[in-house]
Design an enzyme around this catalytic site. Structure first.
Site, PDB file in Angstrom:
ATOM      1  N   HIS A   1      10.191   7.186  -2.965  1.00 28.82           N
ATOM      2  CA  HIS A   1       9.461   7.850  -4.054  1.00 28.82           C
ATOM      3  C   HIS A   1       9.422   9.340  -3.799  1.00 28.82           C
ATOM      4  CE1 HIS A   1       6.622   6.344  -1.022  1.00 28.82           C
ATOM      5  NE2 HIS A   1       5.880   7.418  -1.258  1.00 28.82           N
TER       6      HIS A   1
ATOM      7  N   HIS B   1       7.192  12.500  -4.548  1.00 27.11           N
ATOM      8  CA  HIS B   1       5.904  12.988  -5.040  1.00 27.11           C
ATOM      9  C   HIS B   1       6.160  14.281  -5.813  1.00 27.11           C
ATOM     10  CE1 HIS B   1       3.240  10.618  -2.223  1.00 27.11           C
ATOM     11  NE2 HIS B   1       4.342  10.619  -1.487  1.00 27.11           N
TER      12      HIS B   1
HETATM   13  P1  DGP Z   1       3.668   7.901   0.924  1.00 27.77           P
HETATM   14  O1  DGP Z   1       2.647   8.230   1.976  1.00 27.77           O
HETATM   15  O2  DGP Z   1       4.686   8.994   0.736  1.00 27.77           O
HETATM   16  O3  DGP Z   1       4.289   6.536   1.148  1.00 27.77           O
HETATM   17  O4  DGP Z   1       2.851   7.829  -0.440  1.00 27.77           O
HETATM   18  C1  DGP Z   1       2.521   6.665  -1.082  1.00 27.77           C
HETATM   19  C2  DGP Z   1       1.693   7.058  -2.261  1.00 27.77           C
HETATM   20  O5  DGP Z   1       1.556   5.918  -3.079  1.00 27.77           O
HETATM   21  C3  DGP Z   1       0.282   7.525  -1.922  1.00 27.77           C
HETATM   22  O6  DGP Z   1       0.140   8.873  -2.341  1.00 27.77           O
HETATM   23  C4  DGP Z   1      -0.639   6.628  -2.712  1.00 27.77           C
HETATM   24  C5  DGP Z   1       0.283   5.940  -3.674  1.00 27.77           C
HETATM   25  N1  DGP Z   1      -0.070   4.561  -3.928  1.00 27.77           N
HETATM   26  C6  DGP Z   1      -0.295   3.589  -3.006  1.00 27.77           C
HETATM   27  N2  DGP Z   1      -0.591   2.441  -3.642  1.00 27.77           N
HETATM   28  C7  DGP Z   1      -0.536   2.686  -4.968  1.00 27.77           C
HETATM   29  C8  DGP Z   1      -0.751   1.885  -6.120  1.00 27.77           C
HETATM   30  O7  DGP Z   1      -1.048   0.696  -6.073  1.00 27.77           O
HETATM   31  N3  DGP Z   1      -0.611   2.506  -7.323  1.00 27.77           N
HETATM   32  C9  DGP Z   1      -0.269   3.820  -7.431  1.00 27.77           C
HETATM   33  N4  DGP Z   1      -0.169   4.331  -8.656  1.00 27.77           N
HETATM   34  N5  DGP Z   1      -0.065   4.606  -6.364  1.00 27.77           N
HETATM   35  C10 DGP Z   1      -0.193   4.039  -5.148  1.00 27.77           C
END
Ligand code: DGP
Length: 155
Positions: A102, A104
């Site tokens: 992903h 950001h």
């Molecule tokens: P990373 O640390 O780069 O793997 O970021 C993962 C991101 O994903 C973190 O900023 C929070 C987001 N995240 C985790 N679970 C969920 C979810 O269930 N829904 C959404 N929309 N975001 C999520």
């Protein structure tokens, strides 16, 4: 037969878990981060379920970045941000908490340096600190997603 879902993002992409979507096509989706570093924080996610950029289909990689760049522009137009961070935690040892590629897209606003950098450091340290995060309200995320979507459609 589809491969089994591996990450929480697979469940979101499949519609089995809720998310505030900004856009989607056959290869990529974009939805609001549940724990935003700043207002309008979007995740751009490939449908292909792999953890690192290296594993991603090389034909999808440019599309993913193209979507991320467009979303940055739509955040500026729709939310009034000035610029954005594009951040990839590319693997568990790089603070990746969800093992699914992903990007950001984190908007920056006037005068937000201290707050954003504090939250970004906290975000990168979360794995180590194992602290719970307070998720954003769904209505708020839906409203922000709609503003970004309108700007994307107007571009
Ligand atoms: P990373 O640390 O780069 O793997 O970021 C993962 C991101 O994903 C973190 O900023 C929070 C987001 N995240 C985790 N679970 C969920 C979810 O269930 N829904 C959404 N929309 N975001 C999520």
């Amino acid at each position: 037969m589809n491969p089994p879902a591996r990450s929480i993002f697979d469940h979101i992409i499949a519609g089995a878990l809720p998310a505030s979507f900004v856009c989607r096509d056959a290869h990529c989706v974009a939805f609001m981060d549940i724990n935003p570093v700043s207002r309008g924080h979007v995740l751009v996610v490939p449908v292909q379920s792999v953890a690192t950029l290296e594993e991603l289909d090389p034909q999808v990689l440019p599309r993913l970045w193209q979507v991320a760049v467009r979303i940055g522009a739509a955040q500026r137009a729709g939310l009034g941000s000035l610029a954005q961070h594009f951040l990839v935690n590319d693997g568990k040892d790089a603070s990746q908490s969800v093992p699914h590629v992903h990007i950001h897209v984190i908007p920056r606003y006037p005068g937000d340096t201290a707050r954003t950098l504090r939250r970004m450091i906290w975000h990168l340290a979360t794995l180590k600190l194992r602290r719970g995060a307070r998720p954003a309200l769904r209505e708020e995320l839906d409203g922000t997603a709609a503003a970004i979507r309108r700007a994307l459609e107007a571009a």
